[in-house]
Design a protein around this motif. Sequence first.
Motif, PDB file in Angstrom:
ATOM      1  N   ARG B 211     -46.540  35.845-137.948  1.00 49.90           N
ATOM      2  CA  ARG B 211     -47.895  36.191-137.572  1.00 49.90           C
ATOM      3  C   ARG B 211     -48.037  35.936-136.079  1.00 49.90           C
ATOM      4  O   ARG B 211     -47.346  35.083-135.523  1.00 49.90           O
ATOM      5  N   VAL B 214     -52.830  36.579-130.299  1.00 44.56           N
ATOM      6  CA  VAL B 214     -52.785  37.035-128.922  1.00 44.56           C
ATOM      7  C   VAL B 214     -53.882  36.318-128.136  1.00 44.56           C
ATOM      8  O   VAL B 214     -55.036  36.298-128.554  1.00 44.56           O
ATOM      9  N   SER B 222     -56.704  38.618-130.606  1.00 43.90           N
ATOM     10  CA  SER B 222     -56.388  39.259-131.875  1.00 43.90           C
ATOM     11  C   SER B 222     -55.377  38.441-132.645  1.00 43.90           C
ATOM     12  O   SER B 222     -54.744  37.537-132.101  1.00 43.90           O
ATOM     13  N   GLU B 223     -55.251  38.812-133.906  1.00 42.93           N
ATOM     14  CA  GLU B 223     -54.448  38.025-134.814  1.00 42.93           C
ATOM     15  C   GLU B 223     -53.932  38.962-135.889  1.00 42.93           C
ATOM     16  O   GLU B 223     -54.679  39.818-136.361  1.00 42.93           O
ATOM     17  N   GLU B 228     -49.049  44.931-137.194  1.00 42.77           N
ATOM     18  CA  GLU B 228     -50.463  45.201-136.912  1.00 42.77           C
ATOM     19  C   GLU B 228     -50.753  45.085-135.418  1.00 42.77           C
ATOM     20  O   GLU B 228     -51.404  45.932-134.818  1.00 42.77           O
ATOM     21  N   ILE B 229     -50.239  44.010-134.825  1.00 40.51           N
ATOM     22  CA  ILE B 229     -50.544  43.735-133.420  1.00 40.51           C
ATOM     23  C   ILE B 229     -49.968  44.805-132.500  1.00 40.51           C
ATOM     24  O   ILE B 229     -50.651  45.348-131.639  1.00 40.51           O
ATOM     25  N   ASN B 232     -51.235  48.691-131.974  1.00 41.88           N
ATOM     26  CA  ASN B 232     -52.313  49.011-131.044  1.00 41.88           C
ATOM     27  C   ASN B 232     -51.791  48.979-129.602  1.00 41.88           C
ATOM     28  O   ASN B 232     -52.107  48.088-128.817  1.00 41.88           O
ATOM     29  N   MET B 236     -52.653  46.439-126.193  1.00 41.51           N
ATOM     30  CA  MET B 236     -51.668  45.538-125.603  1.00 41.51           C
ATOM     31  C   MET B 236     -51.484  45.834-124.113  1.00 41.51           C
ATOM     32  O   MET B 236     -51.331  44.921-123.309  1.00 41.51           O
TER      33      MET B 236
END
Lengths: 267, 284, 287
Positions: B211, B214, B222-223, B228-229, B232, B236
């Motif tokens: 996990r 950010v 974000s998490e 998932e991270i 996007n 980023m």
Amino acid sequence: MLTNITMGQYYPVDSPIHRLDPRMKLVLTIAFIVAVFLVHTIWGYLLILGFVYLSARLARIPFKMLIKGIKPLRMILILTFLLNLFFTPGDTVLVEFWIIRITLEALRQAVFYSLRLVFLVLGTSLLTLTTSPVALSDGIELLLGPLKKIHFPAHELAMMMTIALRFIPTLLDETDKIMKAQMARGADFESGNLISRAKSMVPLLVPLFVSAFRRAGELAMAMESRCYHGGSGRTRFRVLKLKKADWLACGVVALLIGLVVLEGILL
Amino acid sequence: MDDQVRIKLENVSYTYEEAAAPALSEASAVIREGEFLAVLGHNGSGKSTLAKLLNALYIPTEGKIVVCGYDTSRDEYVWEIRRRAGMIFQNPDNQIVATVVKEDVAFGLENLGVPTDEMLPRVESSLAAVHMSKYADSAPHLLSGGQKQRVAVAGILAMEPDVLIADECTAMLDPSGRKEVLDTVRSLNRKKGITVVWITHFMEEAAQADRILVVSDGKIVSEGTPREIFSNVERMRELHLDVPRMTSLAGELRRDGMPLKEGILTVEELAEEVERLCPLKSGI
Amino acid sequence: MSIEVRHLTHTYGEGSALHTVALNDVSFTIEDGEFVGIVGHTGSGKSTLVQHLNGLLKPTSGQVLVDGEDLNGEKVNRRALRQRIGLVFQYPEYQLFEETVAKDIAFGPKNQGLSAKEIDARVRHAMSSVHLDYDKYAEKSPFELSGGQMRRVAIAGVLAMEPSVLILDEPTAGLDPRGRDRILTMLEELRAREHTTVLMVSHSMEDMARLATRLLVISEGRLAADGTPREIFSRPGLMTSVGLDIPEAARLCGVLRSRGYNLPEDLYRPEELREHLLRLWKEAAKC
């Protein structure tokens, strides 16, 4: 390169003397110094010389190496010799001209005082040549341990020594790098007179200090994060144990002192 | 309290003395047992402040942190917290105290007052766990950066911690050193169940976590899982963080109309998608 | 300005029991305007090589020629030659020492013996090259700046000497993505604007793919390969044999080719690969 500088003057070989407990070696060195001060005749000094020579042989240290330790002290030695030679009062005149008057008593004292100094250096050199700096700081901490009761910072002192020893190679390495980097910017560390050479050290020393302070700060934090909170309640990974050889060495030095005292009474 | 939770941050803010703005503000998060959590952010984002808060090196100016059940603001718990949540730092040189590897590993144990005869087996097994047994008697300054960091990990491991916090511990290493340290810590996470908080600015490292949190401008922005991270890409970029090259290539191809699936991270995954979309027929 | 390295060998601690051969018979020539990437494992000899190029280390055997003149020759003005080759060390921010940014950058030009006016012009120019605003930063202490800014000050300190060849030893080590991108962009601009020849040591193959026109691969003190990134990255097994990676795009290209896809063998930039993948997809859609 700078990193080739040897650490302290430890002479890393394996020998019965190297293996002795650092605490015992520290105590015996002090005892040896006492013995040197008790000597009053040339026979006593011969005895001491014999002891130093045999110890050095046993420690597998070349005698030359040991003698090298005296070199930095030669000015003081000469001064001691001359002062004693000229200013010791005595009756048996050996040489006399102008205002100079040398007596047998003065010569004797000059020789003895100089020898005393030489043996002091030889004795302590024997200690530092055969004991690694880490072992030495261990020994000092444990010997001074009882003084903690009167708030003497024995643990802190030893910790400081350990950290200094750990960082000397790192900082030497860094000095080498910074020096090269400044040389690449046209710095000149070698030519010029004393003042301009001292000035040329600024670009080396400032970054070195800045980095040493940064390192100190980071190290302090890392130590704290590993639960360092001073010497109280701390256990030790390295334990020192007195062995037979240590007591044997103790006996030999006791014998030496005994002989020296005897020599003082008999001769 | 949920016994699965190793670390809990509740509205944590921290402001350095004489600083105008907080380095970390209103951060809330939960770190669970056995998890490998990456904290990703650029320099000055507040991620190192977060690390130091977790180790009770700093105490929150507001909010509360509970590490392994202990409130970090309570003085009496400080040493217990530091034993249970060990930390490795960025500069490999500035965290090794002793002049011999095994003695450095024992440093924490000495501080904790562990009896001498228990130390040696713990030092030996910790060095074995990071594959550094061979170097037990070496001088630390002769080791490579990656080896030094593994010694630091062993020093923490010897204290038998529940959590390992790595504060950019690979930033000063070369690629092979980085891999060496990350692989070591990942295997400790998997084999010994040690919870890991891995603080980094390398997206390649964060991509391997369970996990990611950010962090940007002192906030947790974000998490989620790496997929998932990194999906996007635009977000980023805004945060000045890298995304895996294959993820951004896949993103561009999708924009060109190619219906690739979301969440591609690796070369293997993109190759498989290409195979699915452009099946080989004889003759091509 | 050309740099020619001829049969360069360097041995540390020669004659002692601990001697190590850091460089072994390395030869190459660097021409004007190239962007040369030097890659290799830690301890491969890259740093030793770089330090020879401006005379900080002397070859055990072999020569380094700058515009045909031997850098270590007897009659050569070594200082003048050295100044034409700027060397930025690893973590150069650790060499900053002056009270202000401007003074620190002026250190090199001052040692060159330039006039105050010329030095000032050089400092301003160097600061703009590294994207540091003169009015804002010139009078600040370098120790107040962020790590990335300090590094740019250090690089400006070398640029201010206006070298014809700029050598950088891992200029992006330890920086975050933003700091890294700034340095790389700056180098691209410098080359476009001033045609400086650049040699860069780096571990990042992605950075090399982006910038280098030529790669020197060093392994165990020897020059293992010398060629364009396209040649080097497409030679199967070369980089893995010396313990290095290849860019991910080159890897993807290799994987797809091995599964039978019709792709050129020498793709290594994502944008090239993108076109070819689109082509594959369109061809597949047609059938």
